[in-house]
Design an enzyme around this catalytic site. Structure first.
Site, PDB file in Angstrom:
ATOM      1  N   LYS A 211       0.820  -1.220   0.000  1.00  0.00           N
ATOM      2  CA  LYS A 211       0.000   0.000   0.000  1.00  0.00           C
ATOM      3  C   LYS A 211       0.853   1.269   0.000  1.00  0.00           C
ATOM      4  CE  LYS A 211      -4.353  -1.966   1.418  1.00  0.00           C
ATOM      5  NZ  LYS A 211      -5.373  -2.175   2.437  1.00  0.00           N
ATOM      6  N   ARG A 250      -3.350  -9.914   5.123  1.00  0.00           N
ATOM      7  CA  ARG A 250      -3.851 -10.041   3.746  1.00  0.00           C
ATOM      8  C   ARG A 250      -2.729  -9.597   2.818  1.00  0.00           C
ATOM      9  NH1 ARG A 250      -6.178  -6.932  -0.115  1.00  0.00           N
ATOM     10  NH2 ARG A 250      -7.859  -7.863  -1.335  1.00  0.00           N
TER      11      ARG A 250
HETATM   12  N1  HH2 Z   1      -7.459  -3.933   1.039  1.00  0.00           N
HETATM   13  C1  HH2 Z   1      -7.803  -4.008  -0.261  1.00  0.00           C
HETATM   14  C2  HH2 Z   1      -8.907  -4.774  -0.668  1.00  0.00           C
HETATM   15  N2  HH2 Z   1      -9.640  -5.462   0.231  1.00  0.00           N
HETATM   16  N3  HH2 Z   1     -10.047  -6.134   2.465  1.00  0.00           N
HETATM   17  C3  HH2 Z   1      -9.734  -6.066   3.766  1.00  0.00           C
HETATM   18  N4  HH2 Z   1     -10.459  -6.733   4.665  1.00  0.00           N
HETATM   19  N5  HH2 Z   1      -8.665  -5.310   4.216  1.00  0.00           N
HETATM   20  C4  HH2 Z   1      -7.886  -4.591   3.359  1.00  0.00           C
HETATM   21  O1  HH2 Z   1      -6.954  -3.912   3.835  1.00  0.00           O
HETATM   22  C5  HH2 Z   1      -8.191  -4.632   1.967  1.00  0.00           C
HETATM   23  C6  HH2 Z   1      -9.306  -5.427   1.546  1.00  0.00           C
HETATM   24  C7  HH2 Z   1      -7.005  -3.251  -1.280  1.00  0.00           C
HETATM   25  O2  HH2 Z   1      -5.966  -4.019  -1.791  1.00  0.00           O
HETATM   26  P1  HH2 Z   1      -5.942  -4.875  -3.172  1.00  0.00           P
HETATM   27  O3  HH2 Z   1      -6.962  -5.957  -3.169  1.00  0.00           O
HETATM   28  O4  HH2 Z   1      -4.567  -5.333  -3.382  1.00  0.00           O
HETATM   29  O5  HH2 Z   1      -6.245  -3.825  -4.297  1.00  0.00           O
HETATM   30  P2  HH2 Z   1      -7.564  -3.451  -5.085  1.00  0.00           P
HETATM   31  O6  HH2 Z   1      -8.595  -3.014  -4.119  1.00  0.00           O
HETATM   32  O7  HH2 Z   1      -7.103  -2.352  -6.011  1.00  0.00           O
HETATM   33  O8  HH2 Z   1      -8.027  -4.676  -5.836  1.00  0.00           O
END
Ligand code: HH2
Length: 272
Positions: A211, A250
């Site tokens: 992030k 995660r």
């Molecule tokens: N962060 C993201 C997405 N889902 N869910 C939880 N519970 N906690 C988090 O910190 C979280 C989440 C964002 O990350 P990522 O899936 O890598 O990216 P994107 O939302 O662009 O798909």
């Protein structure tokens, strides 16, 4: 928890696992590397991202979840759970039909009030995450009086709403939502106070992987603007989580975390 984004626009791995075979192969690889949960998502929640309707999310996630469940079961990974990262109950229900057994709702049941009823009906674990506003606007001047108490207070209110809707307390996870409507200072304050979240007794999920706050901590590092250059900072933040006693991280890079956590728990036996 290994991340399997089936989205063309995720901030660090958008488009990489767009076809079912590639998605299943990546999910299986993360299970082999030591993931206990594979978190599948069909909508990016990165700041400013476009919302994706339920039909399109279902189109993206149903077959990969179905196939991945079959492959995991066939290779001795029956114990690896698949969670669905969505705020929409229709998507969550389709994912449960396909073989998911956990819900990850970054809106903590606020976007679709049917989400809690669904979790209660299926008696599945559900992650309730804190976000200020929505992904479209959350990074526009986020403000708090006292970020840790406010985020914690919000999560405990959502826990009450979830139990009022029939969800068992022992099925509820909480997540401070790093990067969701928070400045660098807000994120660091939350990461420094994870023990207060752990002290609630609910399992805590922590999502710091690649992030932007990591770049904010070390702007002098070459290439840090690129999400895939942030593994060292991700590991450092994840170990802070392990130290505080969070239940799961995660992450995109499962093998690297397995190694870091193995060394950490060898130094701190019985704590993680
Ligand atoms: N962060 C993201 C997405 N889902 N869910 C939880 N519970 N906690 C988090 O910190 C979280 C989440 C964002 O990350 P990522 O899936 O890598 O990216 P994107 O939302 O662009 O798909």
């Amino acid at each position: 928890m290994g991340i399997l984004n089936l989205t063309p626009d995720s901030f660090s791995d958008g488009g990489r696992h767009a076809d079912t075979d590639a998605a299943v192969a990546h999910g299986l690889r993360m299970a082999r590397e030591g993931a206990a949960i594979i978190d599948v998502g069909g909508e990016s929640t990165r700041p400013g991202s476009e919302r994706v309707g339920s039909d399109e999310q279902i189109r993206r996630v149903f077959e990969p979840i179905h196939q991945l469940r079959r492959v995991l079961d066939g290779r001795g990974f029956e114990y690896v759970a698949i969670s669905i990262d969505t705020t929409l109950a229709e998507v969550a229900e389709a994912a449960l039909d396909a073989g998911a057994s956990m819900l990850n709702d970054v809106s903590a049941g606020r976007e679709d009030e049917r989400m809690f009823a669904l979790a209660a009906k299926h008696n599945t674990p559900i992650v309730l995450m804190h976000m200020l506003g929505d992904p479209g606007t959350m990074q526009v001047e986020p403000r708090y009086e006292a970020v840790v108490s406010e985020v914690l207070g919000f999560l405990l209110q959502r826990v009450e709403a979830a139990t009022a809707a029939g969800i068992e307390r022992d099925q509820i996870w909480i997540d401070p939502g790093i990067g969701f409507g928070k400045t660098l200072e807000h994120n660091l304050a939350l990461l420094g106070a994870l023990d207060r979240f752990v002290a609630t007794g609910f399992p805590v999920l922590l999502g710091v992987s690649r992030k932007r706050f990591i770049a904010g901590c070390c702007p002098q590092v070459d290439g840090i603007g690129l999400a895939d250059q942030r593994l060292p900072g991700t590991l450092a933040a994840g170990l802070a989580g392990a130290r505080a006693g969070v239940a799961a991280l995660r992450v995109h890079d499962v093998a690297a975390h397995r190694q870091a956590l193995s060394v950490w728990s060898a130094i701190h036996p019985g704590q993680g």
